[in-house]
Design a protein around this motif. Sequence first.
Motif, mmCIF file in Angstrom:
data_model
loop_
_atom_site.group_PDB
_atom_site.id
_atom_site.type_symbol
_atom_site.label_atom_id
_atom_site.label_comp_id
_atom_site.label_asym_id
_atom_site.label_seq_id
_atom_site.Cartn_x
_atom_site.Cartn_y
_atom_site.Cartn_z
ATOM 1 N N GLY A 117 4.579 34.921 -15.646
ATOM 2 C CA GLY A 117 3.245 35.438 -15.905
ATOM 3 C C GLY A 117 2.640 34.934 -17.202
ATOM 4 N N GLU A 118 3.252 33.913 -17.816
ATOM 5 C CA GLU A 118 2.682 33.339 -19.037
ATOM 6 C C GLU A 118 1.357 32.648 -18.744
ATOM 7 N N VAL A 119 1.233 32.138 -17.523
ATOM 8 C CA VAL A 119 -0.006 31.536 -17.024
ATOM 9 C C VAL A 119 -0.286 32.134 -15.653
ATOM 10 N N GLN A 120 -1.521 31.989 -15.184
ATOM 11 C CA GLN A 120 -1.871 32.544 -13.874
ATOM 12 C C GLN A 120 -1.876 31.487 -12.760
ATOM 13 N N VAL A 121 -1.948 30.236 -13.164
ATOM 14 C CA VAL A 121 -2.108 29.146 -12.189
ATOM 15 C C VAL A 121 -1.184 27.990 -12.562
ATOM 16 N N SER A 122 -0.817 27.186 -11.564
ATOM 17 C CA SER A 122 -0.067 25.974 -11.847
ATOM 18 C C SER A 122 -0.328 24.952 -10.747
ATOM 19 N N PHE A 123 -0.090 23.709 -11.072
ATOM 20 C CA PHE A 123 -0.230 22.614 -10.124
ATOM 21 C C PHE A 123 1.130 21.915 -10.083
ATOM 22 N N LEU A 124 1.873 22.146 -9.003
ATOM 23 C CA LEU A 124 3.259 21.688 -8.923
ATOM 24 C C LEU A 124 3.500 20.882 -7.659
ATOM 25 N N SER A 125 4.527 20.059 -7.683
ATOM 26 C CA SER A 125 4.891 19.343 -6.460
ATOM 27 C C SER A 125 5.427 20.341 -5.454
ATOM 28 N N ALA A 126 5.298 19.993 -4.182
ATOM 29 C CA ALA A 126 5.802 20.874 -3.125
ATOM 30 C C ALA A 126 7.303 21.080 -3.282
ATOM 31 N N LEU A 127 7.997 20.048 -3.778
ATOM 32 C CA LEU A 127 9.447 20.156 -3.958
ATOM 33 C C LEU A 127 9.784 21.144 -5.067
ATOM 34 N N THR A 128 9.091 21.043 -6.189
ATOM 35 C CA THR A 128 9.360 21.944 -7.315
ATOM 36 C C THR A 128 9.082 23.396 -6.940
ATOM 37 N N ALA A 129 7.996 23.622 -6.213
ATOM 38 C CA ALA A 129 7.591 24.994 -5.873
ATOM 39 C C ALA A 129 8.261 25.522 -4.606
ATOM 40 N N HIS A 130 8.995 24.655 -3.904
ATOM 41 C CA HIS A 130 9.523 24.976 -2.573
ATOM 42 C C HIS A 130 10.228 26.330 -2.503
ATOM 43 N N GLY A 131 11.242 26.525 -3.333
ATOM 44 C CA GLY A 131 12.046 27.749 -3.250
ATOM 45 C C GLY A 131 11.245 29.003 -3.529
ATOM 46 N N GLN A 132 10.370 28.952 -4.515
ATOM 47 C CA GLN A 132 9.583 30.127 -4.883
ATOM 48 C C GLN A 132 8.495 30.431 -3.858
ATOM 49 N N LEU A 133 7.993 29.377 -3.210
ATOM 50 C CA LEU A 133 7.019 29.599 -2.135
ATOM 51 C C LEU A 133 7.684 30.310 -0.956
ATOM 52 N N LYS A 134 8.875 29.847 -0.603
ATOM 53 C CA LYS A 134 9.607 30.458 0.504
ATOM 54 C C LYS A 134 9.941 31.912 0.200
ATOM 55 N N ALA A 135 10.230 32.180 -1.073
ATOM 56 C CA ALA A 135 10.601 33.538 -1.473
ATOM 57 C C ALA A 135 9.389 34.437 -1.682
ATOM 58 N N GLY A 136 8.182 33.860 -1.616
ATOM 59 C CA GLY A 136 6.965 34.645 -1.789
ATOM 60 C C GLY A 136 6.686 35.033 -3.222
ATOM 61 N N LYS A 137 7.296 34.322 -4.180
ATOM 62 C CA LYS A 137 7.106 34.669 -5.587
ATOM 63 C C LYS A 137 5.860 34.024 -6.192
ATOM 64 N N VAL A 138 5.292 33.047 -5.488
ATOM 65 C CA VAL A 138 4.014 32.461 -5.881
ATOM 66 C C VAL A 138 3.187 32.257 -4.615
ATOM 67 N N LYS A 139 1.882 32.137 -4.780
ATOM 68 C CA LYS A 139 0.989 31.928 -3.636
ATOM 69 C C LYS A 139 0.424 30.512 -3.659
ATOM 70 N N ALA A 140 0.546 29.806 -2.529
ATOM 71 C CA ALA A 140 0.005 28.453 -2.414
ATOM 72 C C ALA A 140 -1.378 28.515 -1.777
ATOM 73 N N LEU A 141 -2.363 27.847 -2.398
ATOM 74 C CA LEU A 141 -3.738 27.899 -1.894
ATOM 75 C C LEU A 141 -4.191 26.599 -1.240
ATOM 76 N N ALA A 142 -3.650 25.473 -1.691
ATOM 77 C CA ALA A 142 -4.060 24.185 -1.121
ATOM 78 C C ALA A 142 -3.133 23.084 -1.608
#
Length: 337
Positions: free
Chosen positions: A211-236
């Motif tokens: 929660g240090e920042v509200q937004v990030s721009f990450l590769s699909a690979l870097t964000a993969h695990g957290q996206l699957k776990a629902g810990k971050v929301k992907a918009l596009a």
Amino acid sequence: MTDKIAVLRGRDMKLLSKVFLSALLLAHAAGVFAQDPAAGFPSRPIRIMGQGQGSTADYLSRFLAQRLQERWGQAVVVDSRAGAGGTIPTDVVAKSPPDGHNLVMGHAGPFVSALTLYSKDLQYDPVKDFEPISMVATGVVVLVVHPSVPVSNAKEFIAYAKQKGTLTYSSAGNGTISHLAAELLKSVTGVPLQHIPYKSAGNALTALLAGEVQVSFLSALTAHGQLKAGKVKALAVSSATRFAGAPEIPSAVEAGIPGMEAKLWFGLFAPAKTPRSVVIKLNREIGDILRRPETREQLLAQGAEPTPSSPEELGEWVKTEIDKWTPLIRKAGITAD
């Protein structure tokens, strides 16, 4: 008796001729072996320089290292160093002996943005100081937000960000593709976002999760695990069409931001003047690994698409990316600090 001696001498001469011919052939083969650096390559452990633990570059470096080691029976180690947009490990390889035993997993940060960001201090030339080997993988940047951000799609996010005017985003560092993608979004939508650079993609993700920042721009690979776990929301994703490695995430066009197209890419490079035969050997080995169905399945599951290429294609790609991003970097006033 004389006839028998003559016959024996004739046989001896034929035998000697065969021995002499064999010796000549062996000497020729030894000469060719000695003249071709690829014949005995690799002759010692290979080092692949990555860029930061938890980054896509680090993951792909380790993926290739394991498979090359299995093929050659020679150690292939990964040396990942974070900071300075990937220029630190890239500079190390640029100054390494040009024999193919020191390689770097290059990407937009050290091979494109660095030319502008570190124009006065950059100790290497991304085009002149390297021998391209092969593109390894391509992907997309994902616009992700912390669960506390009350939006469900990109249009809602843009409206919310404009209303708040204080949202911050993390990137893998100044001039990295995660930073450039954000500046591209700001350019095409006018959304106000404050940049908070980190030393690596892994650090940028950690900051978002905390929660240090509200937004990030990450590769699909870097964000993969957290996206699957629902810990971050992907918009596009930063492409005109949906990405095969993350088909559930809307494309930039579908999300209503068609101008936000930024291709994530990773290629392997050796120091300039590395023998052509060594470059070709590496290219063939890597290409064979990347073209295997199981490799495609594994990398896509992690958010990266294997994209083998010729050395020339990778070299041309770097030049194209430099031409594409340099004007945006200058216009946005992006600096190394």
